[in-house]
Design an enzyme around this catalytic site. Structure first.
Site, PDB file in Angstrom:
ATOM      1  N   HIS A 117      40.137  43.523  40.451  1.00  5.79           N
ATOM      2  CA  HIS A 117      41.477  43.202  39.927  1.00  5.79           C
ATOM      3  C   HIS A 117      41.379  41.933  39.086  1.00  5.79           C
ATOM      4  CE1 HIS A 117      43.409  46.346  42.060  1.00  5.79           C
ATOM      5  NE2 HIS A 117      43.183  45.853  43.253  1.00  5.79           N
ATOM      6  N   CYS A 121      32.165  47.288  49.764  1.00 13.91           N
ATOM      7  CA  CYS A 121      31.839  46.071  50.514  1.00 13.91           C
ATOM      8  C   CYS A 121      31.287  46.454  51.893  1.00 13.91           C
ATOM      9  CB  CYS A 121      33.104  45.220  50.667  1.00 13.91           C
ATOM     10  SG  CYS A 121      32.875  43.790  51.749  1.00 13.91           S
ATOM     11  N   HIS A 125      47.303  50.693  50.163  1.00 12.98           N
ATOM     12  CA  HIS A 125      46.200  49.952  49.537  1.00 12.98           C
ATOM     13  C   HIS A 125      44.957  50.843  49.480  1.00 12.98           C
ATOM     14  CE1 HIS A 125      43.029  46.964  48.931  1.00 12.98           C
ATOM     15  NE2 HIS A 125      43.976  46.185  48.443  1.00 12.98           N
ATOM     16  N   GLU A 185      41.821  50.332  49.834  1.00 12.55           N
ATOM     17  CA  GLU A 185      40.867  50.155  50.934  1.00 12.55           C
ATOM     18  C   GLU A 185      41.336  50.901  52.182  1.00 12.55           C
ATOM     19  OE1 GLU A 185      39.856  46.856  54.236  1.00 12.55           O
ATOM     20  OE2 GLU A 185      39.855  46.067  52.181  1.00 12.55           O
ATOM     21  N   ASN A 240      44.637  40.293  47.814  1.00 11.11           N
ATOM     22  CA  ASN A 240      44.221  38.930  48.171  1.00 11.11           C
ATOM     23  C   ASN A 240      45.136  37.899  47.532  1.00 11.11           C
ATOM     24  OD1 ASN A 240      41.943  38.766  49.933  1.00 11.11           O
ATOM     25  ND2 ASN A 240      40.651  39.613  48.333  1.00 11.11           N
TER      26      ASN A 240
END
Length: 263
Positions: free
Chosen positions: A41, A96, A124, A126, A225
């Site tokens: 992002h 990740c 989201h 993830e 984040n």
């Protein structure tokens, strides 16, 4: 202004930094490289990758023959990865390692007959990706949702649960959710899967915000984040600006301020 405090933990986390480096490494090899969704992002970084020859695709159907695809750090749907493998597409999985651990935890939980529970933002990427590694996941965005689910059926307190968190989950939300589970459920395994770098960045941002007159959070608007840092800082500081670059700061943003913070 007398003082500006810059967060020592500001910057890319390990997973994102690793993913970005993997894309550039693939570009250096030559040939055609695509990323399944923006690898990060951050518009400046993505535009630089495009300028160097990378393509951003939104689905596997957009991939061209012979094109190598990089999976972003958020991870991807298990069905998508399985499809790429069946099609023989060269896939560089930049998911990740912390996210891969959560994927394995929910898959293992279901294999053991336990109910996977994910604390995080339901939409989201993830969380959507993690949820695809089991058949019947439960995703709660915070303690209120956990409490509602338990209140709907008293027998749910006896279900064996395995609880994990989105890597960027706000710690307060995860901990208050877990307090409810510990208090009301008879068989729960809880795994604190919040990324260490995320926790340190959020803790430091809160500390700085509590000591300054104005706080500036720099990051992409699509970034969880960044959004979470803004929410955390807003609880400690009355003047918080979330921007992507300095040009977005309004005129007079620091007027009357003696101390400012930056993360």
């Amino acid at each position: 202004m007398e003082k500006i405090t810059v967060a020592k933990t500001a910057g890319f986390c390990f997973g994102v930094d690793r993913a970005v480096k993997l894309v550039y490494a693939e570009l250096e090899k030559g040939g055609r490289v695509a990323t399944l969704g923006p690898i990060i992002h951050n518009a400046d970084v993505v535009n630089d990758m495009i300028a160097k020859g990378a393509r951003i695709v939104s689905s596997v159907e957009e991939l061209e023959p012979g094109e190598r695809v990089v999976i972003r750090s958020h991870g991807e749907l298990k069905s998508v990865l399985d499809h790429l493998e069946r099609q023989g597409v060269t896939c560089v999985n930049a998911t990740c390692p912390n996210v891969i651990r959560i994927q394995r935890l929910v898959a293992q939980a279901e294999a053991e007959g336990r109910q996977p529970v994910i604390i995080g933002e339901p939409s989201h990427p993830e969380v959507v990706g993690v949820a695809s590694w089991c058949s019947h996941p439960l995703v709660f965005d915070g303690p209120e949702a956990v409490q509602r689910w338990l209140a709907e059926d008293p027998h749910r307190r006896e279900i064996p649960l395995t609880v994990v968190a989105q890597t960027t989950c706000i710690r307060e939300l995860f901990e208050t959710s877990c307090e409810i589970v510990k208090k009301e459920c008879t068989n729960a395994k809880i795994f604190d899967t919040i990324c260490d770098a995320t926790q340190k960045r959020q803790t430091e941002a809160a500390e700085i915000a509590g000591k300054v007159d104005v706080m500036v959070v720099v990051g992409d608007r699509k970034s969880a984040n960044t959004r979470h840092l803004t929410e955390i800082c807003s609880k400690r500081c009355s003047r918080v600006f979330q921007v992507e670059d300095a040009d977005e700061l309004p005129a007079g943003w620091a007027r009357g301020c003696r101390a400012a913070g930056l993360t």
